[in-house]
Motif scaffolding. Structure first.
Motif, PDB file in Angstrom:
ATOM      1  N   PHE A 190       7.387  -4.402 -10.402  1.00 55.62           N
ATOM      2  CA  PHE A 190       7.493  -5.089  -9.118  1.00 55.62           C
ATOM      3  C   PHE A 190       6.222  -5.884  -8.820  1.00 55.62           C
ATOM      4  N   ILE A 226      14.298   0.170  -6.572  1.00 58.82           N
ATOM      5  CA  ILE A 226      15.033  -0.022  -5.325  1.00 58.82           C
ATOM      6  C   ILE A 226      15.518   1.323  -4.796  1.00 58.82           C
ATOM      7  N   ALA A 227      15.955   2.182  -5.719  1.00 52.31           N
ATOM      8  CA  ALA A 227      16.412   3.504  -5.294  1.00 52.31           C
ATOM      9  C   ALA A 227      15.271   4.277  -4.628  1.00 52.31           C
ATOM     10  N   PRO A 250       0.822  -1.215   0.000  1.00 49.19           N
ATOM     11  CA  PRO A 250       0.000   0.000   0.000  1.00 49.19           C
ATOM     12  C   PRO A 250       0.857   1.267   0.000  1.00 49.19           C
ATOM     13  N   GLY A 258      13.239   3.033  -2.770  1.00 52.86           N
ATOM     14  CA  GLY A 258      13.008   2.407  -1.470  1.00 52.86           C
ATOM     15  C   GLY A 258      11.639   1.781  -1.387  1.00 52.86           C
ATOM     16  N   ALA A 259      11.079   1.502  -2.566  1.00 57.33           N
ATOM     17  CA  ALA A 259       9.678   1.147  -2.604  1.00 57.33           C
ATOM     18  C   ALA A 259       9.409  -0.240  -2.076  1.00 57.33           C
ATOM     19  N   VAL A 260      10.040  -1.196  -2.633  1.00 52.96           N
ATOM     20  CA  VAL A 260       9.368  -2.451  -2.770  1.00 52.96           C
ATOM     21  C   VAL A 260      10.235  -3.631  -2.397  1.00 52.96           C
ATOM     22  N   LYS A 261      10.559  -3.702  -1.173  1.00 51.73           N
ATOM     23  CA  LYS A 261      11.360  -4.851  -0.753  1.00 51.73           C
ATOM     24  C   LYS A 261      10.472  -6.079  -0.727  1.00 51.73           C
ATOM     25  N   GLY A 262      10.843  -7.047  -1.575  1.00 50.03           N
ATOM     26  CA  GLY A 262      10.083  -8.290  -1.761  1.00 50.03           C
ATOM     27  C   GLY A 262       9.386  -8.675  -0.521  1.00 50.03           C
ATOM     28  N   PHE A 279      13.949  -2.092 -12.196  1.00 48.08           N
ATOM     29  CA  PHE A 279      14.157  -2.699 -10.887  1.00 48.08           C
ATOM     30  C   PHE A 279      15.083  -1.825 -10.065  1.00 48.08           C
ATOM     31  N   ARG A 280      16.143  -1.364 -10.737  1.00 46.76           N
ATOM     32  CA  ARG A 280      17.122  -0.566 -10.007  1.00 46.76           C
ATOM     33  C   ARG A 280      16.527   0.753  -9.542  1.00 46.76           C
TER      34      ARG A 280
END
Lengths: 320, 295
Positions: free
Chosen positions: B204, B288-289, B153, B291-295, B284-285
């Protein structure tokens, strides 16, 4: 002009006008709230309803009566959970594995980030970044097949090599002592790219004139890394690690469930809170709910605590 | 800047490290793929190897014979991934737009409702019970779709921030003067200007759907509704699952190349990601930058 005689009526009509204006402004918000509605309704169903469902931990679950209709049994589920002799084991596993993952991911992640930023060739640098993130996109089920390819007793590559050198094959899925190492390796193999990319971003953000100045004053490259790169990485490292510590009660379910391939003998070293909760759900919903409750509540407190700490180190990297 | 000898040596070392790392990362994939191409007898004699003594396409022939099941699971995965990804992006973008507007009353409370889900959750048991006893999604396709619909969310908040920083306020004003409704402004101003963030969030979400085996394991026991990851998950513990297709096609019972078939199905399940990764990795990179979506 006679101000006095008209003042009252103007102010009245003014307030009526303002009221109508406010009304029409509120009306203009309606489409905006409608846009928010799907996400809000979804979050209520998917996130907030289960939060309420945590009351299950204090209930004797009865499928006919449902979550909220089941009878209270107060702390009976927790009593049951605390009597479980495996509780200390999977609690230990959850916390120790998480600490090991955090430490190894940090060290390997920073090392790889330093290596990659040392590479001048643009192509090689791009390639390296793509490669280290690659395992991140593979499902853990497929990872468990790959691990099996190495560790299978009959067909595994490791045993083939051992046999070729005249050794006795190892029954990897039956030997507890290897698994802490295997799980830490697999976790790092799969996850290190994620953190490493964050560190690379931080390294690339360092003002290059710092390095130039250091080089002019005779600092070697190693010294530059030691005194410029590493100190600049500390805020990112600390926040990434603190945020991970906040999730210490949550294990990577897929890693612990899939990679050891359900080997019961390994469970003293592979069982974590999550796999326990999942397995107990089929046999004792109450106890499972109690463990799950502990995980949610404990996790909440830890995240608040460690996010607070992370915020002190670096505001922008904290969650909130 | 002149580079010192030490710097060049360090770079050489870095190259060496990255080559070793690349081998460590790619070797398991190669092992998986080559095992799927290895003759079953060779597999049991010599084990998995990247240079098989005897090649065989039997595993893939078997998959073809079992296509009713395997392709069906594949189709389920593809449909769920596409629908889920689109809904994911649409729902989060729709919510993000109002939140990005300074004038919306109650926007901080509303943002908090989304952010709070990062701090506290109901956990596995409670979520499972909610979905099965209140919404009855067991053994429906919804079970594969709904639990991941807003897979994080917080993405609403990330898109909101993107709207704020990358869509100039004047454009909204101009749209308003032209008499555009909020819906029009959203679809014709905010959406087209923010495509990169939707691609990032969408990728993602798509990855999460493609790789999801957990919701299938929790909610779906009906084999006609299995996703490809769930077929893989079942095959770990149930080798008979593979043999069920024997006797219908070219294979008789006992002749099923079960070891290589597992690897072949795993490879087939991974193939789309392998093909798309080179094109998607930059998203993807950037994700990650954020900070969104850590598996």
């Amino acid at each position: 002009m006679n101000h006095d005689s008209t003042a009252g009526s103007t102010s009245r009509s003014r307030s009526a006008l303002a009221g109508r204006k406010r009304l029409s402004r509120l009306k203009s918000y309606i489409p905006l709230y409608l846009m928010l509605a799907p996400a809000l309704i979804y979050v209520l169903i998917n996130n907030y309803l289960p939060m309420g469902g945590l009351v299950l931990a204090f209930k004797q679950f009865n499928a006919g009566k449902g979550i909220f209709g089941s009878d209270w049994n107060h702390f009976a589920n927790f009593d049951f959970l605390l009597k479980n002799k495996n509780l200390p084991i999977f609690l230990r596993n959850t916390i120790c594995y998480n600490l090991a993952f955090i430490a190894v991911n940090l060290i390997v992640g920073v090392f790889l980030a330093l290596m990659i930023t040392e590479i001048r060739g643009k192509k090689m640098r791009q390639f390296s970044q793509s490669i280290i993130l690659f395992p991140f996109v593979v499902s853990i089920v497929i990872v468990s097949y790959m691990v099996r390819g190495f560790l299978d007793y009959n067909n595994g590559m490791f045993n083939a090599v051992i046999k070729a050198f005249g050794g006795a094959p190892v029954n990897w899925y039956m030997e507890k002592k290897y698994w802490p190492g295997i799980l830490v390796f697999v976790s790092t193999w799969k996850g290190v790219g994620y953190g490493s990319l964050l560190y690379i971003a931080a390294l690339l953000g360092i003002d290059p004139s710092l390095y130039e100045a250091a080089a002019i004053s005779g600092a070697s490259r190693i010294q530059q890394i030691r005194y410029i790169s590493l100190p600049h990485l500390i805020p990112t490292c600390v926040t990434v690690s603190l945020l991970s510590v906040g999730h210490i009660f949550n294990s990577d379910f897929g890693l612990f469930y899939q990679v050891p391939q359900n080997s019961g003998i390994l469970s003293p070293v592979t069982q974590t809170i999550d796999t326990f909760v999942y397995k107990a759900m089929a046999t004792n919903v109450g106890m499972s709910a109690a463990a799950s409750f502990f995980q949610s509540a404990g996790g909440f407190l830890l995240i608040l605590l460690f996010n607070g700490l992370a915020r002190r180190v670096s505001r922008e990297n904290a969650l909130f | 800047m002149i580079r010192s000898k030490q710097q060049r040596r360090l770079e050489l070392f870095a190259y060496a490290v990255m080559i070793i790392v690349a081998v460590m990362i790619l070797y398991p994939f190669l092992l998986l793929f080559m095992s799927s191409l290895t003759d079953e007898v060779t597999l049991s004699l010599n084990g998995y190897s990247v240079i098989p003594k005897k090649f065989s396409l039997k595993a893939y022939v078997y998959i073809w014979d079992a296509r009713d099941t395997i392709f069906r699971a594949y189709a389920v995965t593809i449909c769920v991934t596409i629908v889920g990804t689109l809904l994911n992006v649409l729902i989060s973008a729709l919510a993000a737009y109002p939140l990005s507007l300074q004038r919306l009353p109650g926007k901080s409370v509303l943002s908090f409702i989304f952010l709070f889900t990062m701090l506290f959750n109901g956990g596995m048991v409670s979520t499972y019970m909610t979905y099965t006893t209140i919404f009855h999604i067991k053994n429906t396709y919804l079970a594969l779709l709904v639990p991941g619909l807003l897979f994080s969310p917080v993405n609403c908040i990330i898109i909101r921030t993107y709207f704020r920083t990358s869509v100039p306020e004047e454009l909204y004003d101009a749209a308003k003067i032209d008499g555009a409704s909020e819906w029009k402004t959203f679809f014709h101003v905010a959406l087209p200007m923010s495509v990169p963030i939707f691609v990032t969030i969408g990728i993602f979400a798509g990855l999460a759907y493609w790789n999801d085996w957990f919701n299938g394991m929790l909610y779906v026991t009906d084999r006609t509704k299995f996703s490809i990851q769930q077929v893989l998950n079942i095959m770990v513990s149930n080798i008979q699952y593979l043999s069920q297709f024997a006797g219908t096609g070219r294979f008789v019972y006992g002749d099923v190349p079960s070891v290589s078939v597992r690897m072949a199905i795993a490879f087939v399940a991974f193939l789309p990601i392998l093909c798309l990764y080179p094109f998607l990795q930059k998203y993807f990179r950037s994700g990650i930058a954020l900070g969104a979506v850590k598996g």
